[in-house]
Design a protein around this motif. Structure first.
Motif, short mmCIF file in Angstrom:
data_model
loop_
_atom_site.label_atom_id
_atom_site.label_comp_id
_atom_site.label_asym_id
_atom_site.label_seq_id
_atom_site.Cartn_x
_atom_site.Cartn_y
_atom_site.Cartn_z
N GLN A 71 -22.77 9.94 31.92
CA GLN A 71 -21.46 10.54 31.77
C GLN A 71 -20.68 9.90 30.61
OE1 GLN A 71 -19.11 10.97 35.32
NE2 GLN A 71 -20.88 11.42 36.61
N ASN A 75 -19.44 12.04 27.33
CA ASN A 75 -18.00 12.20 27.10
C ASN A 75 -17.44 11.11 26.18
OD1 ASN A 75 -17.81 14.44 28.99
ND2 ASN A 75 -18.07 12.89 30.60
N ASP A 78 -13.78 11.26 25.06
CA ASP A 78 -12.74 11.14 26.08
C ASP A 78 -12.16 9.73 26.06
OD1 ASP A 78 -11.21 11.07 28.43
OD2 ASP A 78 -12.47 12.63 29.33
N THR A 81 -13.43 7.34 28.70
CA THR A 81 -14.69 6.67 28.38
C THR A 81 -14.46 5.49 27.46
OG1 THR A 81 -16.00 8.69 28.65
CG2 THR A 81 -16.92 6.96 27.25
#
Length: 414
Positions: A71, A75, A78, A81
């Protein structure tokens, strides 16, 4: 502009229209398009490089990230993150810097061969390492708590990260509203990620340090609100002015890279925030502190927080090296324990992070109260002796000082 960047710029021209259209325009438009596209390509390269800077540290973290790796890789754009990767790296770098001081502290100690005893008696080699506790919460997310206790240099050192999500209960929402956050919903979906550390050294001549850097997102109806907060502050038991200047100067350099006004503003915020109001004194000699930072934009705010977090080691570790072997006695130890009592008072009565953590569903109290020292002391109506080193510290705690002499002199009436 390098050859590769120039080639990449031509490929990026599609954002500005076809090459044919540009070709028929005056040369200044063409040059402007090339330069603009090159700038976009360069910014994209720098951003991707910054992302990779965090990703390549995965193998060196104290534990597996809270968010699954696939993940995080999916991402990368993002901010959630980016913040998680940052705090994972900061935690690992700081823990290893502290462990290195412990390892070096034992290098000059006697070994088994230096002692006169029977060969069948085993003398263990002392080691102080961080205990790593990775935990999760049902509602969402988790954290990594790293604690070192009973070391030769550090009596207790805690370096935590948390990456949590869920819905904020009414008490937590009310606390945010008291700080000027105007939300319409009673319960709010949220995401929070942060790193927090408190280091209590054994030697009273080594100061305690605290730092915390965090990112918050709240969804209110269809709008996402985000902000950063944090700071670094120093709590000495005995005042060393050179140490205070070094500490503040390091933080100022981190601030000045982004905005020359940051240090002065956040230094005052720190002095005001870390105040033990009922005693009329500050917790320490300050540092920087800020909250609700959401400007000028998300990337810039994140870059500022990154610089502050990366300034922790150079601001503190030199002070540890300088004083960890200083001489002290019973009197200095008792004063250290009394000042730790003041530290406990602030954290349990005034600290917003502690209150917010305790109001969060499924709060992990061991990690929240990690900041408390292993030993502390209270005495009734204690007062330091006049003209003592202890009184010298108290004068600074009651009246914060401009350590870098940058405050503008107040104008006097004619």
């Amino acid at each position: 502009m390098s050859y590769k960047v120039a080639i990449r710029s031509f490929k990026t021209l599609s954002y500005l229209g076809s090459y044919k259209k540009i070709r028929d325009r005056p040369i200044r438009y063409y040059c402007a398009a090339v330069l603009g596209a090159g700038y976009v390509a360069y910014k994209e390269f720098k951003r991707n490089k910054a992302e990779m800077k965090e990703l390549i540290y995965l193998k060196n973290y104290m534990a597996e990230p809270i968010t699954p790796l696939h993940q995080l890789q999916k991402n990368q754009d993002d901010m959630k993150t980016q913040m998680e990767l940052l705090i994972m790296r900061i935690q690992a770098e700081f823990c290893r810097a502290l462990e290195k001081e412990e390892d070096e502290a034992w290098e000059d100690e006697k070994t088994a061969d230096d002692y006169d005893f029977d060969n069948d008696i085993f003398l263990p080699s002392p080691e102080a390492k961080f205990k790593v506790d990775r935990w999760t919460r049902k509602e969402g997310g988790g954290g990594i708590t790293c604690v070192l206790q009973d070391g030769r240099v550090f009596e207790k050192a805690g370096v935590n990260i948390s990456v949590v999500s869920g819905r904020l209960p009414p008490p937590a929402v009310q606390q945010m509203k008291s700080r000027g956050k105007n939300f319409e919903s009673k319960e709010l979906p949220f995401f929070a990620a942060g790193v927090s550390a408190v280091i209590h050294p054994r030697n009273p001549m080594v100061p305690t340090i605290h730092f915390n850097y965090r990112y918050f997102e709240v969804k209110d109806k269809n709008e996402v609100h985000w902000w950063f907060g944090g700071g670094t502050d120093l709590t000495p038991y005995y005042l060393n002015e050179e140490d205070a200047v070094h500490f503040h100067l390091t933080l100022k350099h981190a601030c000045d890279t982004h905005d020359p006004s940051y240090y002065d503003r956040f230094k005052k915020w720190c002095d005001d925030y870390f105040t033990i109001t009922h005693r009329g004194e500050r917790r320490g000699v300050g540092g920087i502190f800020f909250d609700d930072v959401d400007s000028p934009d998300q990337d810039s705010a994140f870059s500022f927080v990154t610089s502050c977090a990366e300034a922790v080691i150079p601001s503190y570790i030199p002070l540890v090296k300088k004083h960890k072997d200083d001489a002290y006695g019973y009197h200095e130890r008792q004063w250290q324990l009394l000042r730790r009592g003041r530290y406990v008072e602030f954290n349990l009565i005034y600290d917003r992070g502690t209150k917010f953590g305790l109001h969060t569903p499924e709060a992990r109290y061991e990690s929240i109260l990690m900041s408390l020292p292993l030993n502390a002391k209270w005495e009734y109506m204690h007062e330091p002796l006049p003209n003592s080193a202890e009184e010298k510290l108290m004068k600074v705690l009651k009246e914060p000082r401009d350590w870098l002499n940058i405050e503008k002199p107040k104008s006097t009436a004619a």
